[in-house]
Structures are given as C-alpha cells and as structure tokens.
Motif scaffolding. Structure first.
Motif, PDB file in Angstrom:
ATOM      1  N   THR A  40       0.888  -1.159  -0.005  1.00 55.27           N
ATOM      2  CA  THR A  40      -0.002   0.007   0.068  1.00 55.27           C
ATOM      3  C   THR A  40       0.915   1.203  -0.196  1.00 55.27           C
ATOM      4  O   THR A  40       2.169   1.348   0.431  1.00 55.27           O
ATOM      5  N   ARG A  41       0.180   2.208  -0.396  1.00 55.56           N
ATOM      6  CA  ARG A  41       0.934   3.730  -0.398  1.00 55.56           C
ATOM      7  C   ARG A  41      -0.119   4.441   0.376  1.00 55.56           C
ATOM      8  O   ARG A  41      -0.541   4.277   1.356  1.00 55.56           O
ATOM      9  N   SER A  42      -0.491   5.787  -0.386  1.00 47.00           N
ATOM     10  CA  SER A  42      -1.636   6.524   0.220  1.00 47.00           C
ATOM     11  C   SER A  42      -2.495   5.942   0.353  1.00 47.00           C
ATOM     12  O   SER A  42      -3.326   5.424  -0.774  1.00 47.00           O
ATOM     13  N   ILE A  43      -3.505   6.027   1.391  1.00 47.59           N
ATOM     14  CA  ILE A  43      -4.695   5.374   1.595  1.00 47.59           C
ATOM     15  C   ILE A  43      -5.844   6.532   1.420  1.00 47.59           C
ATOM     16  O   ILE A  43      -5.872   7.387   1.994  1.00 47.59           O
ATOM     17  N   PHE A  44      -6.770   6.069   0.663  1.00 49.56           N
ATOM     18  CA  PHE A  44      -7.845   6.975   0.317  1.00 49.56           C
ATOM     19  C   PHE A  44      -9.174   6.260   1.019  1.00 49.56           C
ATOM     20  O   PHE A  44      -9.129   6.093   2.203  1.00 49.56           O
ATOM     21  N   GLY A  45     -10.317   6.114   0.170  1.00 43.08           N
ATOM     22  CA  GLY A  45     -11.415   5.543   0.870  1.00 43.08           C
ATOM     23  C   GLY A  45     -11.365   4.024   1.606  1.00 43.08           C
ATOM     24  O   GLY A  45     -10.646   3.252   0.784  1.00 43.08           O
ATOM     25  N   VAL A  46     -12.032   3.767   2.675  1.00 43.37           N
ATOM     26  CA  VAL A  46     -12.102   2.452   3.312  1.00 43.37           C
ATOM     27  C   VAL A  46     -13.337   1.798   3.302  1.00 43.37           C
ATOM     28  O   VAL A  46     -14.203   2.630   3.769  1.00 43.37           O
ATOM     29  N   ALA A  57      -9.567  -1.099   0.890  1.00 43.45           N
ATOM     30  CA  ALA A  57      -8.834   0.075   1.124  1.00 43.45           C
ATOM     31  C   ALA A  57      -8.208   0.828  -0.560  1.00 43.45           C
ATOM     32  O   ALA A  57      -7.696  -0.332  -1.021  1.00 43.45           O
ATOM     33  N   CYS A  58      -8.622   1.851  -0.650  1.00 41.89           N
ATOM     34  CA  CYS A  58      -8.004   2.289  -2.055  1.00 41.89           C
ATOM     35  C   CYS A  58      -6.535   2.798  -1.593  1.00 41.89           C
ATOM     36  O   CYS A  58      -6.263   3.599  -0.919  1.00 41.89           O
ATOM     37  N   SER A  59      -5.631   2.433  -2.458  1.00 42.00           N
ATOM     38  CA  SER A  59      -4.125   2.850  -2.437  1.00 42.00           C
ATOM     39  C   SER A  59      -3.638   3.546  -3.759  1.00 42.00           C
ATOM     40  O   SER A  59      -3.944   2.917  -4.733  1.00 42.00           O
ATOM     41  N   ASN A  60      -3.019   4.552  -3.572  1.00 37.18           N
ATOM     42  CA  ASN A  60      -2.428   5.335  -4.721  1.00 37.18           C
ATOM     43  C   ASN A  60      -0.912   5.824  -4.270  1.00 37.18           C
ATOM     44  O   ASN A  60      -0.759   6.229  -3.224  1.00 37.18           O
ATOM     45  N   ASP A  61      -0.313   5.697  -5.419  1.00 33.54           N
ATOM     46  CA  ASP A  61       1.075   6.386  -5.316  1.00 33.54           C
ATOM     47  C   ASP A  61       0.947   7.732  -5.664  1.00 33.54           C
ATOM     48  O   ASP A  61       0.836   8.179  -6.722  1.00 33.54           O
ATOM     49  N   LEU A  62       1.377   8.658  -4.815  1.00 30.62           N
ATOM     50  CA  LEU A  62       1.080   9.916  -4.937  1.00 30.62           C
ATOM     51  C   LEU A  62       2.554  10.713  -5.007  1.00 30.62           C
ATOM     52  O   LEU A  62       2.607  12.015  -4.735  1.00 30.62           O
ATOM     53  N   SER A  63       3.698   9.992  -5.155  1.00 34.94           N
ATOM     54  CA  SER A  63       4.972  10.566  -5.155  1.00 34.94           C
ATOM     55  C   SER A  63       5.188  11.656  -6.025  1.00 34.94           C
ATOM     56  O   SER A  63       5.787  12.693  -5.745  1.00 34.94           O
ATOM     57  N   ALA A  64       4.479  11.556  -7.252  1.00 35.43           N
ATOM     58  CA  ALA A  64       4.437  12.692  -8.254  1.00 35.43           C
ATOM     59  C   ALA A  64       4.140  13.959  -7.921  1.00 35.43           C
ATOM     60  O   ALA A  64       4.245  14.952  -8.017  1.00 35.43           O
ATOM     61  N   ARG A  65       3.259  13.937  -6.703  1.00 37.14           N
ATOM     62  CA  ARG A  65       2.479  15.215  -5.949  1.00 37.14           C
ATOM     63  C   ARG A  65       3.540  15.459  -4.906  1.00 37.14           C
ATOM     64  O   ARG A  65       2.875  16.298  -4.066  1.00 37.14           O
ATOM     65  N   GLY A  66       4.477  14.795  -4.594  1.00 38.05           N
ATOM     66  CA  GLY A  66       5.232  15.074  -3.458  1.00 38.05           C
ATOM     67  C   GLY A  66       4.743  14.646  -2.161  1.00 38.05           C
ATOM     68  O   GLY A  66       5.337  14.870  -1.149  1.00 38.05           O
ATOM     69  N   ILE A  67       3.916  13.503  -2.185  1.00 39.25           N
ATOM     70  CA  ILE A  67       3.466  12.900  -0.898  1.00 39.25           C
ATOM     71  C   ILE A  67       4.236  11.535  -0.888  1.00 39.25           C
ATOM     72  O   ILE A  67       4.009  10.621  -1.789  1.00 39.25           O
ATOM     73  N   SER A  68       5.233  11.439  -0.132  1.00 33.75           N
ATOM     74  CA  SER A  68       6.029  10.044   0.011  1.00 33.75           C
ATOM     75  C   SER A  68       5.471   9.147   1.087  1.00 33.75           C
ATOM     76  O   SER A  68       5.340   9.490   2.436  1.00 33.75           O
ATOM     77  N   THR A  69       5.324   8.006   0.857  1.00 31.52           N
ATOM     78  CA  THR A  69       4.939   7.058   1.795  1.00 31.52           C
ATOM     79  C   THR A  69       5.832   5.647   1.521  1.00 31.52           C
ATOM     80  O   THR A  69       6.352   5.641   0.701  1.00 31.52           O
ATOM     81  N   PRO A  70       5.951   4.933   2.606  1.00 35.17           N
ATOM     82  CA  PRO A  70       6.831   3.702   2.658  1.00 35.17           C
ATOM     83  C   PRO A  70       6.277   2.737   1.472  1.00 35.17           C
ATOM     84  O   PRO A  70       5.134   2.855   0.778  1.00 35.17           O
ATOM     85  N   GLY A  71       7.264   2.350   0.839  1.00 35.45           N
ATOM     86  CA  GLY A  71       7.184   1.348  -0.506  1.00 35.45           C
ATOM     87  C   GLY A  71       7.417   1.946  -1.744  1.00 35.45           C
ATOM     88  O   GLY A  71       7.870   2.874  -1.701  1.00 35.45           O
ATOM     89  N   ASN A  72       7.412   0.924  -2.700  1.00 39.23           N
ATOM     90  CA  ASN A  72       7.710   1.698  -3.938  1.00 39.23           C
ATOM     91  C   ASN A  72       6.776   1.066  -5.095  1.00 39.23           C
ATOM     92  O   ASN A  72       6.902   1.264  -6.065  1.00 39.23           O
ATOM     93  N   ALA A  73       5.522   0.794  -4.574  1.00 40.85           N
ATOM     94  CA  ALA A  73       4.504   0.409  -5.497  1.00 40.85           C
ATOM     95  C   ALA A  73       4.068   1.523  -6.246  1.00 40.85           C
ATOM     96  O   ALA A  73       3.819   2.677  -5.740  1.00 40.85           O
ATOM     97  N   THR A  74       3.710   1.262  -7.518  1.00 44.18           N
ATOM     98  CA  THR A  74       3.285   2.478  -8.427  1.00 44.18           C
ATOM     99  C   THR A  74       1.852   2.364  -8.822  1.00 44.18           C
ATOM    100  O   THR A  74       1.271   1.195  -8.468  1.00 44.18           O
ATOM    101  N   GLY A  75       0.905   3.248  -9.211  1.00 48.33           N
ATOM    102  CA  GLY A  75      -0.257   3.056  -9.708  1.00 48.33           C
ATOM    103  C   GLY A  75      -1.169   3.094  -8.551  1.00 48.33           C
ATOM    104  O   GLY A  75      -1.021   3.504  -7.430  1.00 48.33           O
ATOM    105  N   SER A  76      -2.587   2.660  -9.054  1.00 53.54           N
ATOM    106  CA  SER A  76      -3.821   2.637  -8.108  1.00 53.54           C
ATOM    107  C   SER A  76      -4.133   1.348  -8.003  1.00 53.54           C
ATOM    108  O   SER A  76      -4.153   0.603  -8.807  1.00 53.54           O
ATOM    109  N   TRP A  77      -4.499   0.930  -6.719  1.00 56.65           N
ATOM    110  CA  TRP A  77      -5.093  -0.424  -6.524  1.00 56.65           C
ATOM    111  C   TRP A  77      -5.987  -0.421  -5.581  1.00 56.65           C
ATOM    112  O   TRP A  77      -6.382   0.486  -4.753  1.00 56.65           O
ATOM    113  N   ILE A  78      -6.836  -1.500  -5.625  1.00 55.88           N
ATOM    114  CA  ILE A  78      -7.799  -1.865  -4.359  1.00 55.88           C
ATOM    115  C   ILE A  78      -7.158  -3.089  -3.625  1.00 55.88           C
ATOM    116  O   ILE A  78      -6.838  -3.782  -4.178  1.00 55.88           O
TER     117      ILE A  78
END
Length: 283
Positions: A40-46, A57-78
């Motif tokens: 998981t990266r940034s968590i949106f709706g649960v 849980a919705c998980s999104n990589d927001l590193s391009a917007r300057g929001i860094s979370t642990p992990g290296n997964a890219t894209g959007s996931w459920i």
C-alpha cells in the motif's frame, strides 16, 4: 471512513499511509495496518464488508505530487484485508495509467464497486474471480481538467447506485436492472454543493454526504430531487463519514493543508467527530 456494527471505526491516512482503528469507546485511534503493508501507499477510501470479513482500501502512489509514503508500489490499487487480523488478502491494480482509486462499496451481488477520480469510470471487482474491470463509463463522470471527478459511492435501498463528483459537486444515479446499469441520471440538490466527498447509506435508507467545505449533510431523494439538510457545519475539511449505532462519524482530513491551498501545518490531533443523527441544523 468506515465502521463495524459494534462501533469499531477505521480511517486511512493519505499523507503517511496506513490504516487506523478505534475500538468502541476508545478516545484515541491506534495504527492497525502499518504504512507500506501489502504494497500500500497513500490510503484513500476504506470500506468494511462484514459479511465477507474484508476491509477494502484504495491505495495510490502520490509521489509525483510530493507525498512520499513507505514502499515503491506504483499506480492505483484496491486492497482487501482480513477484517479481524489485518492480513492482506486481495490486491488488484487499476488497468492502465493515470488513475486515482477513491472509494468503494459492496453491491447486492457481493461485488465491489470502485470510483476512479482521474477517469470517467466505475470499476467492479468480481466476488469470485477477484478480477477488477471497468464496469461503467459516462460523460457525466468526466473529471474537470484540474481537480478530481468521481468520489463517493453507495447503493440505495432502491437497488440503484449513487455517486458524487468532488470538484464539480454533482450527484448522479446509476439506474440498475437485474444487476446491470441502464443509464446515468443527474440529480437536483435543493442547494448547490461544495466539494462533494464521502457518501454512505444510512440505516434508515437515506444517505449521509460530506462536503469538503465543512459540512455533513443528510440526503433525502425524491425522484430526481434531493433535499439537502445540514447536520453539522464548521468541520475542518471533512473527507469521509460512516454511521454506527445512531451516530455519524466524520473524518477531518484537512487535505487543503496537505496540497498547499491553506496554511501547511495541520491542526493536531486529527479528529473523528461524532454527530448524533437526531441533530439537525438549518441548511
């Protein structure tokens, strides 16, 4: 936000990742699923599906917007977690690039329906195959050139699916027949909405709606008309809502501070605000 019938609350973190849990009667939430867990990266709706024993849980990589979370997964996931142990069980990636998984709900067929805020799409996760596919597209779902599109999602007591859009703050109904979408209809709220966000069906059959401008609303739908009644205002940039035991709980996400639209420092601690559903204010 989401909740269980016993009053347990769950909230995800967009800024740092991870999912928090507050047990019934607790004054403080605990970190239940650590940031980066199960890719998981940034968590949106649960969304809690008690029947299936899953927390979605919705998980999104927001590193391009300057929001860094642990992990290296890219894209959007459920992501699907065991509702009791927190163990990661199901992981499905949105097809293509440029997506934003926002929120989800479970339909009468047991499938998970998920909004894509970056594209005019509702996706469906099959309850048997666990395959995620694009279920419905519509011009009415089209996001603005700057900002987010589809956001909240919930099935009504009539069997139809209801969604809202964030920046344009529209309310839409997907008319269903035999489990299939027939058409998308635009609804008429009794007053203009501002930044429509979390949407949840109440135990009474109506809906609770979050406006990012600071309001928790009750929605009563009559045909194409929607009566909006404000239950609480002056909330601090709310993002989600859930109902449990006659109380609406609202998450104050303070997202404008994260994205530089207001003073950068959040008001601490972050709060989950309880609103008794008997409480009403004049819209």
């Amino acid at each position: 936000m989401t909740s269980l019938s016993d009053g347990t609350l769950f909230a995800g973190s967009l800024a740092s990742g991870g999912i928090f849990r507050a047990k019934p009667g607790a004054a403080q939430a605990e970190l239940w699923i650590k940031p980066g867990t199960f890719g998981t990266r940034s968590i949106f709706g649960v969304f809690a599906d008690e029947k299936a024993g899953l927390l979605w849980a919705c998980s999104n990589d927001l590193s391009a917007r300057g929001i860094s979370t642990p992990g290296n997964a890219t894209g959007s996931w459920i992501k699907g977690f065991d509702l009791h142990t927190g163990l990661g069980l199901i992981s499905a990636r949105f097809p293509g690039d440029g997506n934003l998984c926002n929120d989800s709900t479970v339909g009468p067929d047991g499938a998970l329906y998920v909004t894509n805020s970056a594209k005019p799409q509702i996706l469906r996760l099959d309850p048997v195959t666990r395959k995620l596919t694009i279920w419905l597209t519509s011009p009415l779902f089209t996001p603005p050139k700057t900002g987010a599109g589809l956001d909240g999602i919930a099935f009504g007591a009539d069997g139809n699916l209801y969604v809202d859009t964030f920046n344009t703050a529209t309310l839409l109904r997907v008319v269903m027949k035999d489990g299939r979408p027939l058409r998308v209809e635009r609804l008429r709220p009794s007053r203009p909405l501002v930044l429509a966000d979390g949407l949840r069906r109440t135990s009474g059959g109506g809906f609770l709606l979050i406006e990012g401008a600071g309001r928790l609303d009750r929605m009563a739908i009559d045909g194409d008309d929607v009566q909006i009644t404000t239950l609480r205002d002056a909330l601090l940039n709310p993002t989600g809502v859930t109902e449990t035991n006659g109380t609406a709980w609202v998450s104050e996400g303070q997202l404008p501070r994260l994205f530089g639209q207001s003073p950068p420092n959040p008001v601490l601690p972050f709060r989950l605000v309880a609103v008794p559903l008997a409480t009403q204010q004049t819209p």
